[in-house]
Write a protein that holds these residues in place. Sequence first.
Motif, mmCIF file in Angstrom:
data_model
loop_
_atom_site.group_PDB
_atom_site.id
_atom_site.type_symbol
_atom_site.label_atom_id
_atom_site.label_comp_id
_atom_site.label_asym_id
_atom_site.label_seq_id
_atom_site.Cartn_x
_atom_site.Cartn_y
_atom_site.Cartn_z
ATOM 1 N N MET A 417 20.766 59.838 24.306
ATOM 2 C CA MET A 417 19.875 59.089 23.425
ATOM 3 C C MET A 417 20.303 59.241 21.964
ATOM 4 O O MET A 417 20.008 58.380 21.135
ATOM 5 N N SER A 418 21.009 60.349 21.654
ATOM 6 C CA SER A 418 21.500 60.574 20.298
ATOM 7 C C SER A 418 22.918 60.053 20.118
ATOM 8 O O SER A 418 23.297 59.638 19.018
ATOM 9 N N TYR A 419 23.696 60.059 21.190
ATOM 10 C CA TYR A 419 25.085 59.599 21.157
ATOM 11 C C TYR A 419 25.323 58.595 22.285
ATOM 12 O O TYR A 419 26.092 58.869 23.215
ATOM 13 N N PRO A 420 24.684 57.423 22.236
ATOM 14 C CA PRO A 420 24.832 56.465 23.340
ATOM 15 C C PRO A 420 26.158 55.716 23.337
ATOM 16 O O PRO A 420 26.532 55.112 24.343
ATOM 17 N N GLY A 421 26.869 55.716 22.223
ATOM 18 C CA GLY A 421 28.114 54.973 22.172
ATOM 19 C C GLY A 421 27.881 53.496 22.405
ATOM 20 O O GLY A 421 26.946 52.890 21.860
ATOM 21 N N ALA A 422 28.709 52.887 23.254
ATOM 22 C CA ALA A 422 28.617 51.450 23.516
ATOM 23 C C ALA A 422 27.290 51.061 24.141
ATOM 24 O O ALA A 422 26.841 49.917 24.011
ATOM 25 N N ALA A 423 26.645 52.007 24.819
ATOM 26 C CA ALA A 423 25.371 51.701 25.478
ATOM 27 C C ALA A 423 24.294 51.316 24.477
ATOM 28 O O ALA A 423 23.294 50.689 24.851
ATOM 29 N N VAL A 424 24.477 51.617 23.198
ATOM 30 C CA VAL A 424 23.481 51.255 22.199
ATOM 31 C C VAL A 424 23.347 49.746 22.081
ATOM 32 O O VAL A 424 22.305 49.224 21.673
ATOM 33 N N THR A 425 24.399 49.020 22.452
ATOM 34 C CA THR A 425 24.349 47.555 22.357
ATOM 35 C C THR A 425 23.486 46.943 23.449
ATOM 36 O O THR A 425 23.199 45.741 23.404
ATOM 37 N N LEU A 426 23.091 47.732 24.435
ATOM 38 C CA LEU A 426 22.253 47.226 25.521
ATOM 39 C C LEU A 426 20.765 47.378 25.227
ATOM 40 O O LEU A 426 19.934 46.805 25.933
ATOM 41 N N ASP A 648 31.408 41.159 22.241
ATOM 42 C CA ASP A 648 30.074 41.250 21.638
ATOM 43 C C ASP A 648 29.555 42.682 21.586
ATOM 44 O O ASP A 648 28.672 42.995 20.777
ATOM 45 N N HIS A 649 30.093 43.548 22.431
ATOM 46 C CA HIS A 649 29.668 44.948 22.431
ATOM 47 C C HIS A 649 30.505 45.794 21.464
ATOM 48 O O HIS A 649 30.196 46.966 21.235
ATOM 49 N N LEU A 650 31.550 45.189 20.920
ATOM 50 C CA LEU A 650 32.420 45.868 19.968
ATOM 51 C C LEU A 650 32.253 45.312 18.561
ATOM 52 O O LEU A 650 32.453 46.030 17.576
ATOM 53 N N CYS A 651 31.932 44.048 18.478
ATOM 54 C CA CYS A 651 31.790 43.360 17.200
ATOM 55 C C CYS A 651 30.493 42.553 17.223
ATOM 56 O O CYS A 651 30.183 41.909 18.230
ATOM 57 N N GLY A 652 29.786 42.564 16.139
ATOM 58 C CA GLY A 652 28.562 41.781 16.024
ATOM 59 C C GLY A 652 28.591 40.926 14.777
ATOM 60 O O GLY A 652 28.955 41.406 13.693
ATOM 61 N N ASP A 653 28.234 39.632 14.911
ATOM 62 C CA ASP A 653 28.242 38.700 13.774
ATOM 63 C C ASP A 653 29.607 38.648 13.098
ATOM 64 O O ASP A 653 29.712 38.547 11.865
ATOM 65 N N GLY A 654 30.661 38.713 13.923
ATOM 66 C CA GLY A 654 32.013 38.595 13.384
ATOM 67 C C GLY A 654 32.544 39.837 12.710
ATOM 68 O O GLY A 654 33.608 39.802 12.085
ATOM 69 N N VAL A 655 31.828 40.960 12.821
ATOM 70 C CA VAL A 655 32.253 42.212 12.186
ATOM 71 C C VAL A 655 32.396 43.293 13.253
ATOM 72 O O VAL A 655 31.474 43.530 14.032
ATOM 73 N N CYS A 656 33.543 43.954 13.276
ATOM 74 C CA CYS A 656 33.806 45.019 14.253
ATOM 75 C C CYS A 656 33.603 46.372 13.570
ATOM 76 O O CYS A 656 34.043 46.570 12.434
#
Length: 721
Positions: A417-426, A648-656
């Motif tokens: 929950m403190s270090y979710p990594g890529a899972a935070v995008t879900l 989309d899980h690496l970059c959001g709104d065109g920003v990585c």
Amino acid sequence: MSVPVPNHAPERVRSASVSPRTARHRTDIEGLRAVAALLIAVFHIWFGTVSGGVDVFLVLTGFLITGSLVRAMERDGRLAFGAFWSKLARRLFPAGAVVLAAVLVAAYLLLPRSRWTGIIADVQAAALYYGNWHLSLGSVDYMAENSAAGPVQHFWSLGVQGQFYLLWPVLITVVGLIAAACGLRVRTAALTAVGTVLAVSFGYSLWITATDPVWAYFDTGARLWELALGGVLALVIARVRLPRALRLVLGWAGLAALVLCGLVIGDALPYPGLASLWPTLAAVAVLLAGTGSEQPGRLTATRLLGSRPLVWLGARAYTLFLWHWPILVFYLEVTGLDRATLAGGLFVLGTAFVAAVLTTWLVDGSLTRLTRTLRAPSWSLAAGVLFVVPVLLAGLVWGQAIERDRQLRMELSSDPMSYPGAAVTLNPALAENLPALPVYPDTATVASDTLDQTRECNALTDATEVVSCEFGDPEAGFTLVLAGSSHARHWFQALRAITEQHDWRLVMMTKNACQFSADEQVYRGDPYTECTNWNADVMARIAETGPDAVFTTATRTTPGGGRDDEPGAPPERTPDGYVERWRELEELGVPVVAVRDTPRFGFNVAECVDREGARGCVEEQSFSMAERPPYEELADVPGNTRFLDLTDHLCGDGVCRGVIGNQLAYYDTNHFSHAFSRSLAVVLEPYLLESLPEAPAAETSLAEASGTLLGAAESAEPDAS
């Protein structure tokens, strides 16, 4: 980048410059040292190319040491190994240790945390005189290509010299024993032995330079002939009788050739190889010009090199050489420049000069006076080691502190929950409530930790055969092959977590810089034949074993928004060789899951996090990726191929972003960290299962099994096409 020991050699070594037929001291050798040291510094500071100065120092080392050792063998019938090595230690170690200690302090204050571990390893290698092998092993690691130049990189040449100092007394002793047994003159036998070393080493240097010039540059075997050349000259120079006019021409021609070496050769030719004949023969010409019993004429190069200013500077050439490079590296680090300006370069050179004078005063003045009465070899050795041991201990203590911090971050990261990594995008709620914590993995160790995860399961660039690792039950009902370059390799942790959860077998076959493609590829400007052979071997293994699916990359991203080989072309493409390879797999009845390539950054992410913090390390998606996946434009995609796009899980709104969910996403400019790759498993899993409907699936998904992100995976809609 090395110096034979200017005023840092035993008295007998220094006397090597005195011909047995004359009492005149060769002060021009000190001047030649000064010129070589200045050339090294100038070309490093303003040109960044080879100067030839290092080669001159190697020739001088061979000249002085060989002459000294052979005369001692002729005089005493034996060599005092302990006295020889201990005096060298007393004269070499202190100055080097002072510089290395200063580098450790400056690295802590000025360099990003991500470089600390590498600096510590470099300093330890330099202090123990194996820096050349340390660098050569690192230079062939494709994954280390983005590494910045280290502040003690120039110590590689001292490593070559240190190994020479260990080898040469043994060689001359063996020569002396053989000469005594066979009734030969020691000098004649030594000339034969040293000449043989010269010939063999030079032949090897030509071969290895043509085969692997990066390795050859640091290879002691490829450099030993330069030392042997000086040794041969030392053994024959007393017999040389040259006309005065010829010596005049040789002196100026040799000096001019040496000064012009860096301008003419630069980086245009593979080095050392044939190109290194230029500075070494120039040094030989200058040494020959200094023969003769009469005083050198006023218009000779020998007279110039023997002038008081150059002789004075030559006595400080060793310390000038030691200081110029780290001062340059730290100057560039602080200013953010790639090359020194005129004023900045003068500042670097002036600072190095002052540091050299002070260090020489400390070592040759204070230390030598304090230890002059301590004649026993053990005392000389102790005086030298006294400086080196604290440097090694400081590096060890610092490394342990880094390891403790690494372990602390690892413990903190156990809370997903403190270090979710890529899972935070879900889970948007999780992203909004993410605590402010130090990033994990630690920037100081992320690169080595990541590479160590799969180092034994990956083929290096010079390998032609497949290196394969298998994970999971060999009798599993489903086998997935991971194949491709490092951009396929960095999905390993995610795939490993998925295959563990669903009881599949995972087979890893990857190779540095080698795409899983039917195209003929290029590496560092040359045809990459090793990659072609590797690809053929991988296809043969797949045909033989018949896996249930292959996971590889679908596109290739390029940094900078364009391609050098095709100006104006989009930054991302799907090469024709990829499609051809997928078609070959279709003929074998093997499904393909092709994932869109990952974004690239114009900077080292780990270093950026150290300097700017997590929020400041972002890159425009358009820097390396097309607006739409290139494979969507393909009209002839084989029916066995399914595409995945996790952008989309690496970059959001065109920003990585370089840091996602408190995890360091990339350890360099474009490769996932091991922790972030594993966090991608819950993101990748539904896409992968959708692409492989025939694959057996576990009753629970990874997100459900973890119990911490329950329901988060359900919000991710698979988009496999």
